[in-house]
Write a protein that holds these residues in place. Structure first.
Motif, PDB file in Angstrom:
ATOM      1  N   ARG A  29       0.822  -1.218   0.000  1.00  0.00           N
ATOM      2  CA  ARG A  29       0.000   0.000   0.000  1.00  0.00           C
ATOM      3  C   ARG A  29       0.852   1.263   0.000  1.00  0.00           C
ATOM      4  NH1 ARG A  29      -2.774  -3.249   3.698  1.00  0.00           N
ATOM      5  NH2 ARG A  29      -1.827  -2.154   5.473  1.00  0.00           N
ATOM      6  N   GLN A  30       2.041   1.173   0.561  1.00  0.00           N
ATOM      7  CA  GLN A  30       2.884   2.362   0.708  1.00  0.00           C
ATOM      8  C   GLN A  30       3.842   2.578  -0.459  1.00  0.00           C
ATOM      9  OE1 GLN A  30       3.471   4.680   3.616  1.00  0.00           O
ATOM     10  NE2 GLN A  30       1.350   4.118   3.971  1.00  0.00           N
ATOM     11  N   CYS A  31       4.100   1.563  -1.259  1.00  0.00           N
ATOM     12  CA  CYS A  31       5.119   1.678  -2.314  1.00  0.00           C
ATOM     13  C   CYS A  31       4.554   2.321  -3.572  1.00  0.00           C
ATOM     14  CB  CYS A  31       5.701   0.309  -2.655  1.00  0.00           C
ATOM     15  SG  CYS A  31       7.047   0.412  -3.862  1.00  0.00           S
ATOM     16  N   ALA A  32       4.995   3.554  -3.865  1.00  0.00           N
ATOM     17  CA  ALA A  32       4.527   4.265  -5.053  1.00  0.00           C
ATOM     18  C   ALA A  32       5.075   3.651  -6.333  1.00  0.00           C
ATOM     19  CB  ALA A  32       4.938   5.739  -4.982  1.00  0.00           C
ATOM     20  N   ASN A  33       6.155   2.883  -6.205  1.00  0.00           N
ATOM     21  CA  ASN A  33       6.758   2.251  -7.380  1.00  0.00           C
ATOM     22  C   ASN A  33       6.195   0.853  -7.654  1.00  0.00           C
ATOM     23  OD1 ASN A  33       9.035   4.247  -8.083  1.00  0.00           O
ATOM     24  ND2 ASN A  33       9.342   3.904  -5.890  1.00  0.00           N
ATOM     25  N   GLU A  34       5.273   0.413  -6.805  1.00  0.00           N
ATOM     26  CA  GLU A  34       4.627  -0.893  -6.945  1.00  0.00           C
ATOM     27  C   GLU A  34       5.635  -2.032  -7.004  1.00  0.00           C
ATOM     28  OE1 GLU A  34       2.147  -0.321 -10.407  1.00  0.00           O
ATOM     29  OE2 GLU A  34       0.527   0.512  -9.192  1.00  0.00           O
ATOM     30  N   ALA A  35       6.661  -1.915  -6.141  1.00  0.00           N
ATOM     31  CA  ALA A  35       7.652  -2.987  -6.054  1.00  0.00           C
ATOM     32  C   ALA A  35       7.154  -4.137  -5.191  1.00  0.00           C
ATOM     33  CB  ALA A  35       8.961  -2.442  -5.492  1.00  0.00           C
ATOM     34  N   VAL A  52      13.609   1.244  -5.824  1.00  0.00           N
ATOM     35  CA  VAL A  52      14.570   2.345  -5.928  1.00  0.00           C
ATOM     36  C   VAL A  52      15.332   2.535  -4.619  1.00  0.00           C
ATOM     37  CG1 VAL A  52      13.228   3.507  -7.712  1.00  0.00           C
ATOM     38  CG2 VAL A  52      12.852   4.104  -5.305  1.00  0.00           C
ATOM     39  N   ASP A  53      15.149   1.647  -3.661  1.00  0.00           N
ATOM     40  CA  ASP A  53      15.832   1.702  -2.373  1.00  0.00           C
ATOM     41  C   ASP A  53      15.485   2.970  -1.596  1.00  0.00           C
ATOM     42  OD1 ASP A  53      17.463   0.708  -0.367  1.00  0.00           O
ATOM     43  OD2 ASP A  53      19.252   1.690  -1.124  1.00  0.00           O
ATOM     44  N   CYS A  54      14.201   3.342  -1.604  1.00  0.00           N
ATOM     45  CA  CYS A  54      13.776   4.527  -0.840  1.00  0.00           C
ATOM     46  C   CYS A  54      13.608   4.204   0.640  1.00  0.00           C
ATOM     47  CB  CYS A  54      12.472   5.087  -1.400  1.00  0.00           C
ATOM     48  SG  CYS A  54      11.025   4.070  -1.022  1.00  0.00           S
ATOM     49  N   MET A  55      13.600   2.918   0.986  1.00  0.00           N
ATOM     50  CA  MET A  55      13.547   2.432   2.363  1.00  0.00           C
ATOM     51  C   MET A  55      12.204   2.660   3.050  1.00  0.00           C
ATOM     52  SD  MET A  55      16.585   1.132   2.726  1.00  0.00           S
ATOM     53  CE  MET A  55      16.905   0.917   4.469  1.00  0.00           C
ATOM     54  N   ARG A  56      11.170   3.038   2.290  1.00  0.00           N
ATOM     55  CA  ARG A  56       9.858   3.250   2.897  1.00  0.00           C
ATOM     56  C   ARG A  56       9.326   1.949   3.490  1.00  0.00           C
ATOM     57  NH1 ARG A  56       6.672   7.709   4.507  1.00  0.00           N
ATOM     58  NH2 ARG A  56       4.551   6.957   4.753  1.00  0.00           N
TER      59      ARG A  56
END
Length: 501
Positions: A29-35, A52-56
Motif C-alpha cells: 500500500r505504501q510503495c509508489a513504485n509498486e515494487a 529504488v531503495d527509498c527504504m519506505r
C-alpha cells in the motif's frame, strides 16, 4: 518470438523474511513504485526491477521483515568499462534518451571540507566557554557602506536594506513543483521558528506560504515563473538565478505531468504544460544587462529589498563575482558541483563545474584584492553536510551557507535519487496527493528546526575552541584552517597553510 531483451538487471533485491512477514500488506500500500504486489492468495510478491531503495517499506514494516540489498550482478572486471558505464550504455540503447539523475554528484572527487582541519586556541589565546560566555552567531546579509557619517552623534549615512539571520544557515532554493507544498511549508515553518530564511526556488510562491513571507527568498529565473510585483514585495530577499551547481549552463525542466492545477496557478503557466527555463536569461548577455535587471527589481520594490545573484561554481567564478558586485548586487550566491537538484542530465552533473571550496576561496580573495568584499555578502551552497563544513566555509570567506539535501533528509529523504519520477514515497519530490499527505508540515518542521539548532550549538562550540566569540570574526579567517593531504597548488588556491605550519 520477442528478441527485444532487456539488458538492464535490477539495481536492488527485496529480501522478505517469511517467518516474520505477517502479510499485512503495508509495504504494498505504501510503495509508489509498486515494487510490492499483493497476490490473490494474500501473499506479497516482490518485483525487484521497480525498487529504488527509498527504504519506505523497511521503515514502516511492523515486524522488520524486509531488507533491501544491492542486486548481485557481476560483470567482468575492467578499469575502463566499469559496471556503471556498461549499464548506462544499456539504458541509453533501450531508451534513446538523455540520462537524468537527482540529488547531487556521487563521484569520488575530492571533498575539500574533509581535507581541512580547524585550529584551536589553548594558552596564549585562550579558548572561550560557549556555555558561560556570550557567543554571537547572528549576522546581517547586506551591502555595507564604505564609511558611516555622523551628525550630532547620529548616523546620517543611508544604510542599504539589512536582513538578519539568527544562524548562518538558510534553506536553499527548491521550487514548488520539484518538491511538494508540504515540503516547502515544513522548511518555511522551520525558518520562522529558528529565525532564518527559506528559498521558494523558481516556481513562484504558493499562497499558503504568504504567512512566512518575512522569511522567504524568492527567485527570478530565466523562465520568470510566477514573477509579478506582489511576489517580489512578499520576499525578504530577491534572488536572480543565473545558474546552479548541479547543472551549470543548463536550464530547468519541470515535466508537464507534475504541473497540476496548484502548480499551474503558482507558476502562471497552463496546467499539464512543461515548465522549461531556458539556459540563458534572454535579457542578460552582459554584466550591464544584469545591472539593469538588478536595478529594475530594486525600483519596483522601492529599494527596500536586497537583491542577490546566484551562479554556479565554474573556473572563472571569481571574475564573474567581481562583475556581479560591480553591477549592484547586495548578495552573491555560489553553488558548487556537488549541489543537489530534482533532475539534471547525468553527464552535466558529473562533469561540469568545480568544488565549492575552491570557488569560494578564489571569489573571496578576488573581491578582497579589488576592494569589493564589503560591498556584498557571500553565500555558498553545494553539499554542506554538517556544522564543521559550515565553519570551514565561513573561515574560507562565506557570510552564510545554504543547505538543501541535509534539509530534505530531516523530512525523511533517503537519497534514492529518483526525484525526477515524481514517485517520492516520503511525500517530498512529488505532487501526487496520496503521497504528499504522508509529509505533515506541523510535525516535520520540528526536525528541520532541530537540525539548525544542533548545528548552531556545534558552531558555537567550535568557535569557542578557536577563541572566537563572533561569527563576523570567523568570516574569512583562514588562519584558523590547515590542510591535510593537499597539493601546494590546492593550498595556494584555498589560501591556507598545511597542517604543522
Amino acid at each position: 518470438m520477442d528478441y527485444n531483451i532487456n539488458l538492464l538487471p535490477p539495481k536492488f533485491l527485496i529480501q522478505r523474511d517469511k517467518d516474520r512477514c505477517i502479510k499485512c500488506g503495508a509495504c504494498a500500500r505504501q510503495c509508489a513504485n509498486e515494487a510490492h504486489v499483493i497476490q490473490l492468495d494474500g501473499s506479497i510478491k516482490a518485483i525487484d526491477e521497480r525498487c529504488v531503495d527509498c527504504m519506505r517499506c523497511v521503515s514502516i514494516c511492523p515486524t522488520r521483515a524486509i531488507r533491501i540489498e544491492e542486486y548481485p550482478v557481476k560483470f567482468r572486471e575492467s578499469a575502463n568499462w566499469t559496471e556503471e558505464a556498461i549499464l548506462e550504455v544499456y539504458k541509453q540503447a533501450e531508451t534513446g534518451g538523455v540520462l537524468l539523475s537527482a540529488m547531487g554528484n556521487p563521484k569520488p572527487f575530492p571533498v575539500y571540507w574533509d581535507k581541512m582541519l580547524l585550529n584551536a586556541s589553548q594558552v596564549t589565546n585562550p579558548s572561550i566557554d560557549p556555555l558561560r560566555e556570550p557567543m554571537v552567531t547572528t549576522l546581517m546579509l547586506c551591502r555595507k557602506p564604505a564609511r558611516l557619517e555622523l551628525v550630532d552623534g547620529k548616523v546620517v549615512t543611508e544604510i542599504p536594506p539589512q536582513v538578519k539571520l539568527n544562524v548562518p544557515i538558510m534553506f536553499s532554493a527548491m521550487s514548488f513543483g520539484s518538491i511538494s507544498l508540504n515540503a516547502q511549508k515544513s522548511l518555511a515553518m522551520a525558518a520562522e521558528e529558528v529565525g532564518t530564511l527559506f528559498n521558494t526556488g523558481e516556481g513562484g510562491m504558493h499562497r499558503e506560504l504568504y504567512p512566512y513571507q518575512d522569511h522567504a527568498v524568492v527567485q527570478v529565473a530565466s523562465g520568470r515563473f510566477g514573477v509579478y510585483k506582489e511576489y517580489l514585495e512578499r520576499a525578504k530577499i530577491i534572488e536572480i538565478k543565473i545558474g546552479q551547481g548541479a547543472k551549470p549552463g543548463i536550464g530547468g525542466h519541470l515535466p508537464g505531468e507534475k504541473v497540476d492545477s496548484e502548480v499551474s496557478q503558482t507558476r502562471m503557466i497552463p496546467e499539464g504544460a512543461d515548465a522549461i527555463s531556458p539556459a540563458p536569461h534572454h535579457d542578460i548577455y552582459s554584466i550591464e544587462d544584469l545591472r539593469q535587471l538588478i536595478y529594475s527589481i530594486k525600483e519596483v520594490t522601492d529599494y527596500k529589498k536586497p537583491v542577490s545573484v546566484k551562479i554556479a561554481a565554474v573556473h572563472n567564478s571569481a571574475a564573474i563575482a567581481s562583475g556581479i558586485a560591480r553591477a549592484g548586487a547586495d548578495i552573491i550566491v555560489v553553488d558548487g558541483f556537488r549541489g543537489g537538484t530534482g533532475a539534471a542530465p547525468t553527464r552535466i552533473r558529473d562533469n561540469v563545474g568545480i568544488p565549492i571550496e575552491l570557488a569560494l576561496a578564489s571569489i573571496d580573495q578576488r573581491l578582497r584584492d579589488e576592494g569589493l568584499r564589503n560591498t556584498v555578502s557571500l553565500v555558498v551552497a553545494g553539499s554542506l553536510r554538517n556544522s564543521a563544513d559550515v565553519v570551514k566555509a565561513i573561515a574560507l570567506g562565506a557570510d552564510a551557507v545554504y543547505i538543501a539535501t541535509a534539509a530534505l533528509l530531516t523530512l525523511g529523504c533517503h537519497l534514492c535519487r529518483t526525484c525526477n519520477t515524481g514517485k517520492c514515497n516520503w511525500g517530498i519530490a512529488t505532487q501526487k496527493p496520496e503521497l504528499t499527505k504522508r509529509l505533515i508540515p506541523e510535525v516535520m518542521y520540528k526536525r528541520a528546526a532541530n537540525l539548525l539548532r544542533a548545528w548552531n550549538h556545534e558552531i558555537q562550540e567550535m568557535m569557542g575552541g578557536m577563541g572566537i566569540n563572533s561569527i563576523e570574526s570567523l568570516r574569512g579567517n583562514r588562519a584558523m584552517l590547515r590542510g591535510v593531504g593537499l597539493t601546494q597548488k590546492e593550498l595556494e588556491i584555498l589560501g591556507i597553510a598545511h597542517a604543522g605550519e
